[in-house]
Design a protein around this motif. Structure first.
Motif, short mmCIF file in Angstrom:
data_model
loop_
_atom_site.label_atom_id
_atom_site.label_comp_id
_atom_site.label_asym_id
_atom_site.label_seq_id
_atom_site.Cartn_x
_atom_site.Cartn_y
_atom_site.Cartn_z
N MET A 1 0.84 -1.19 0.00
CA MET A 1 0.00 0.00 0.00
C MET A 1 0.88 1.24 0.00
O MET A 1 1.88 1.29 0.71
CB MET A 1 -0.92 0.01 1.23
N SER A 2 0.52 2.26 -0.79
CA SER A 2 1.36 3.44 -0.91
C SER A 2 1.38 4.25 0.38
O SER A 2 0.45 4.17 1.21
CB SER A 2 0.86 4.33 -2.05
N THR A 3 2.44 5.05 0.54
CA THR A 3 2.58 5.89 1.73
C THR A 3 1.43 6.88 1.84
O THR A 3 0.92 7.15 2.94
CB THR A 3 3.92 6.65 1.68
N GLY A 4 1.00 7.42 0.69
CA GLY A 4 -0.08 8.40 0.71
C GLY A 4 -1.38 7.83 1.24
O GLY A 4 -2.07 8.45 2.06
N ILE A 5 -1.73 6.62 0.77
CA ILE A 5 -2.97 6.00 1.23
C ILE A 5 -2.88 5.64 2.71
O ILE A 5 -3.82 5.85 3.48
CB ILE A 5 -3.28 4.74 0.38
N LEU A 6 -1.73 5.11 3.11
CA LEU A 6 -1.54 4.79 4.53
C LEU A 6 -1.64 6.04 5.40
O LEU A 6 -2.20 6.00 6.50
CB LEU A 6 -0.17 4.12 4.74
N ALA A 7 -1.07 7.14 4.90
CA ALA A 7 -1.13 8.39 5.66
C ALA A 7 -2.58 8.84 5.83
O ALA A 7 -2.99 9.30 6.91
CB ALA A 7 -0.31 9.47 4.97
N LEU A 8 -3.38 8.71 4.75
CA LEU A 8 -4.79 9.09 4.84
C LEU A 8 -5.54 8.20 5.82
O LEU A 8 -6.37 8.67 6.60
CB LEU A 8 -5.44 9.01 3.46
N LEU A 9 -5.23 6.90 5.81
CA LEU A 9 -5.87 5.99 6.75
C LEU A 9 -5.46 6.33 8.18
O LEU A 9 -6.30 6.28 9.10
CB LEU A 9 -5.48 4.54 6.42
N SER A 10 -4.19 6.69 8.37
CA SER A 10 -3.71 7.06 9.71
C SER A 10 -4.41 8.29 10.24
O SER A 10 -4.51 8.50 11.45
CB SER A 10 -2.20 7.32 9.67
N LEU A 11 -4.91 9.10 9.32
CA LEU A 11 -5.57 10.34 9.71
C LEU A 11 -7.00 10.12 10.20
O LEU A 11 -7.58 10.99 10.86
CB LEU A 11 -5.56 11.31 8.51
N LEU A 12 -7.56 8.96 9.91
CA LEU A 12 -8.97 8.72 10.22
C LEU A 12 -9.32 8.85 11.71
O LEU A 12 -10.35 9.45 12.04
CB LEU A 12 -9.40 7.35 9.69
N PRO A 13 -8.50 8.31 12.64
CA PRO A 13 -8.86 8.50 14.05
C PRO A 13 -8.89 9.97 14.46
O PRO A 13 -9.76 10.38 15.24
CB PRO A 13 -7.75 7.74 14.80
N ILE A 14 -7.96 10.75 13.88
CA ILE A 14 -7.91 12.18 14.21
C ILE A 14 -9.11 12.90 13.59
O ILE A 14 -9.71 13.78 14.21
CB ILE A 14 -6.59 12.78 13.72
N ILE A 15 -9.46 12.50 12.35
CA ILE A 15 -10.64 13.10 11.71
C ILE A 15 -11.90 12.80 12.52
O ILE A 15 -12.76 13.66 12.69
CB ILE A 15 -10.78 12.58 10.27
#
Length: 600
Positions: A1-15
Motif C-alpha cells: 500500500m502506498s505511503t499516501g494511502i496509509l497516511a490518509l488511513l492514519s488520519l482517520l482516528p484524528i478526523i
C-alpha cells in the motif's frame, strides 16, 4: 500500500475526533469511543497488529487513565479543602486587593504561576493547580480551562524539569548513533552539551512566540466569556500583558542558553511572578478604576460555561484568613514538587525505584512488548493529597469540614472521569500500532512521512504542526518528541537544511500541541467538573495553537533558508503575524469600540 494511502488511513482516528468532538460538539464520552473503534479497527485490519497487542495497548490506556484520575482527584480534593477552610475566600480577597480586574488575575495565575508549576512538575499539573484556583476565584469553569490550555505552550518544552528534551528528544535522537557523530562534528563531544545546544534553539523560538501568549489569553477570555464578547477589552491591557510576557521569557531564554534544560520554565515562571506581582501591587501598568474588567453576573452566564464544581463565595461575616496562611498549601505544593524533582535533593531515586511499594508495574501486558507502570509517590496526585491533609493542621480545620471536602471531591470525580476511559486507550492503540504483520510503521510516523513527501522543501512550515499532532493524540510533548525527533532530523537532512533547527521546531510544535490536546482538555475539564464540553474548549483554543505553530514554523523556515536572504517567505510570514498582532493592539486601543458578535 502506498505511503499516501496509509497516511490518509492514519488520519482517520484524528478526523473522527475532529468531526464528532469539535464539529458536531459531542461530549468526549461519546466521541472518543468512536475514535477508539476507528484506531483499533485500523490497527487490526490494515496494520495487522496482533489482537493481544491491541488489548495490551488498551489496557495500558486504562492504566494511564487511572493515574490521571488519581491526579485529578488530588487536585479536586485540595480545592475543596481550601474552600472549606476559608482559604479560597482569603486568596480571592488578596487578588482583589491587588486588582479586581480579571484580565490581570488570569495573567498572574495562568501564565506565571502556571509556567512555574509546569517547570517543576509538567504532565498536566498546571491545569490541575491553576484551573481550579481560577474557578475558586470566580472564573467560569470553561474560561479557566481555556486559559489553562493556552499557556500550555511556551513553558512545556522545559516542563517537568526538562523532561520533553532530556527524555523525549534524547530518546528519539539517541536511537541513531550517526547523530552522536554529527554532534561531535559540531564540537559537542558530550551528548548533554548537544542537548543543551538544542535547548537554546528551542527556547529562542518559544520566547519569540510566547511574546503574545498572555495577550491572547486575555483576548480569548474577554471575547468568549465577556459581557460584550469583545477582543478589544482584552487587548486594552496589552502593556501589562507584554510586561508579564517578557518578565518570564527573558530569564527563561537566558537560563536555557547558558544553563541546562531542567530550569528555564521553573526559573522563568518564578522570576516572572516575583517581578509582576511586585509591580502589580504598586499599580504598575494596571488599568484605572474606571477600566476594571469583570465577568457578567453569574445568572447571565452561558449554561455551557459552568461545571459541576461550585464555589460558595458568600461572605458570612467571619474574619478573613491571612494571605500567607491562605497561600501556604500552594507554597507547600511548589516546595514539594521542586524538592522531589531537583537532582540536588536526590529524592527521585527513592520515589521511583523498582520496589513494588514505590513502582506498581504490569510488565509485558498480555504477552506483548507493552509495559504499564505507576510510581504513586512520584505522582503529583500524592502531593496534592498530602498537602490537603497538611492543610487540616495549617488552617485548623474541623474533621467534619474535611469530610465534606472528601465527599464533594468523589461526587465531582466519578462523572468527570468517564471520558478518560476511552480517550487514553485510543491514544495508546494509535501510537502502539507498529509490529503488525503488514510491516508498517506506527500510525503517527506513517502520517508524518506522508506529510513530508507532500511538503518537500517547505517542510519547516509543517514540522511544528506534526509535533503538535503528536502531542494532540498522545497527550504529551515528551511522547511526541520520542516519536518524531529522529524522523524530523532525517527530513532536515533530506531537504539539505540544518537538521537541528528542524528538531527544535518539532519540540516547539509538540509543546504547542498541548493547547488543543484532547487528553489534556479532558483532564483539565474533569478537574472542575466541566463534563461534555471538551469540543467547545478546543474550538476556543484552535486560534492560539495555529498562531503558535505557524509563527514558529515560519521563523524556522526563515532561519534555515537564511542563505537566500532575510526577505524569504518564512520571515515575511512571521513579520506579517507580528504586524497583525500590533495592528490589533493599535486598533482595539484607538479604533472602533463596537463589540464583535459571538460566533459560538
Amino acid at each position: 500500500m502506498s505511503t499516501g494511502i496509509l497516511a490518509l488511513l492514519s488520519l482517520l482516528p484524528i478526523i473522527s475526533v475532529a468531526v464528532f468532538l469539535v464539529v458536531m460538539r459531542w461530549p468526549a464520552s461519546r466521541a472518543m469511543p468512536i475514535a477508539y473503534i476507528v484506531a483499533a479497527g485500523l490497527a487490526l485490519f490494515v496494520w495487522q497488529v496482533p489482537v493481544n497487542k491491541i488489548f495490551a495497548a488498551s489496557a495500558n490506556g486504562l492504566w494511564v487513565a487511572g493515574t490521571l484520575i488519581y491526579i485529578i482527584f488530588g487536585a479536586i480534593l485540595l480545592l475543596n479543602t481550601l474552600q472549606q477552610s476559608g482559604a479560597i475566600r482569603a486568596i480571592r480577597k488578596g487578588f482583589s486587593d491587588i486588582t479586581p480586574d480579571r484580565r490581570i488575575q488570569v495573567i498572574i495565575i495562568a501564565w506565571l504561576f502556571g509556567s512555574f508549576i509546569e517547570g517543576s512538575a509538567g504532565f498536566g499539573t498546571p491545569a490541575a493547580v491553576a484551573v481550579p484556583l481560577m474557578v475558586g476565584l470566580g472564573f467560569p469553569a470553561m474560561a479557566a480551562v481555556v486559559a489553562g490550555m493556552i499557556i500550555q505552550s511556551t513553558p512545556v518544552s522545559f516542563g517537568a524539569m526538562g523532561t520533553p528534551i532530556l527524555v523525549g528528544v534524547n530518546t528519539g535522537l539517541s536511537a541513531d548513533p550517526a547523530i552522536a557523530a554529527y554532534a561531535a562534528e559540531l564540537g559537542y563531544v558530550e551528548w548533554d552539551q548537544f542537548l543543551s545546544f538544542l535547548a537554546g534553539k528551542i527556547a529562542l523560538l518559544h520566547a519569540i512566540a510566547g511574546t503574545f501568549i498572555p495577550l491572547l489569553v486575555v483576548g480569548v477570555m474577554t471575547r468568549f466569556f465577556g459581557k460584550n464578547r469583545s477582543f478589544a477589552e482584552g487587548f486594552k491591557v496589552w502593556k501589562f500583558a507584554l510586561f508579564a510576557s517578557f518578565s518570564m521569557t527573558i530569564p527563561y531564554l537566558l537560563v536555557a542558553t547558558y544553563f541546562r534544560p531542567e530550569f528555564p520554565s521553573l526559573i522563568g515562571g518564578l522570576v516572572g511572578l516575583a517581578i509582576v506581582v511586585s509591580a502589580a501591587k504598586k499599580g504598575f501598568l494596571l488599568p484605572g478604576p474606571d477600566d476594571i474588567w469583570d465577568f457578567d453576573d453569574k445568572e447571565n452566564w452561558d449554561e455551557e460555561w459552568t461545571g459541576t464544581m461550585t464555589i460558595d463565595d458568600e461572605d458570612d461575616g467571619s474574619p478573613v484568613m491571612g494571605i500567607v496562611k491562605a497561600w501556604s498549601p500552594y507554597l507547600f505544593i511548589a516546595g514539594l514538587l521542586v524538592m522531589t524533582r531537583l537532582p540536588f535533593f536526590g529524592l527521585e531515586t527513592y520515589l521511583r525505584n523498582s520496589h513494588w511499594l514505590v513502582t506498581w508495574s504490569w510488565p509485558e501486558i498480555f504477552g506483548s512488548d507493552i509495559t504499564a507502570s505507576f510510581q504513586p509517590l512520584w505522582s503529583p496526585g500524592t502531593i496534592f493529597i498530602i498537602v490537603s491533609l497538611i492543610t487540616i493542621l495549617l488552617h485548623s480545620m474541623k474533621k467534619g469540614e474535611y469530610k465534606i471536602a472528601l465527599g464533594k471531591s468523589f461526587k465531582t470525580l466519578v462523572p468527570a472521569s468517564m471520558a478518560l476511559v476511552f480517550t487514553v486507550p485510543m491514544v495508546q492503540v494509535f501510537i502502539n500500532s507498529s509490529g503488525g504483520a503488514a510491516g508498517y510503521e506506527q500510525m503517527p510516523l506513517v502520517l508524518a512521512e506522508g506529510a513530508a513527501n507532500l511538503a518537500g522543501s517547505a517542510w519547516p512550515f509543517f514540522s511544528t504542526f506534526i509535533g503538535g499532532l503528536g502531542a494532540f493524540v498522545a497527550g504529551s510533548n515528551t511522547v511526541s518528541n520520542m516519536m518524531f525527533s529522529l524522523f524530523q532530523f532525517g527530513v532536515g537532512e533530506r531537504i539539505m537544511v540544518d537538521p537541528t533547527w528542524i528538531v527544535a521546531l518539532q519540540a516547539v510544535g509538540g509543546a504547542s500541541g498541548n493547547i488543543i490536546c484532547v487528553h489534556n482538555v479532558v483532564a483539565a475539564s474533569a478537574v472542575v467538573g466541566l463534563v461534555g464540553k471538551e469540543g467547545a474548549v478546543i474550538r476556543k483554543t484552535l486560534l492560539p495553537f495555529c498562531y503558535y505553530a505557524l509563527l514558529t514554523g515560519s521563523l524556522g523556515y526563515g532561519i534555515v533558508n537564511m542563505s537566500s536572504g532575510i526577505f524569504n517567505i518564512g520571515f515575511i510570514i512571521a513579520a506579517a503575524i507580528f504586524a497583525t498582532m500590533i495592528y490589533f493592539i493599535y486598533r482595539f486601543n484607538t479604533g472602533s469600540k463596537t463589540p464583535v458578535p459571538s460566533a459560538d
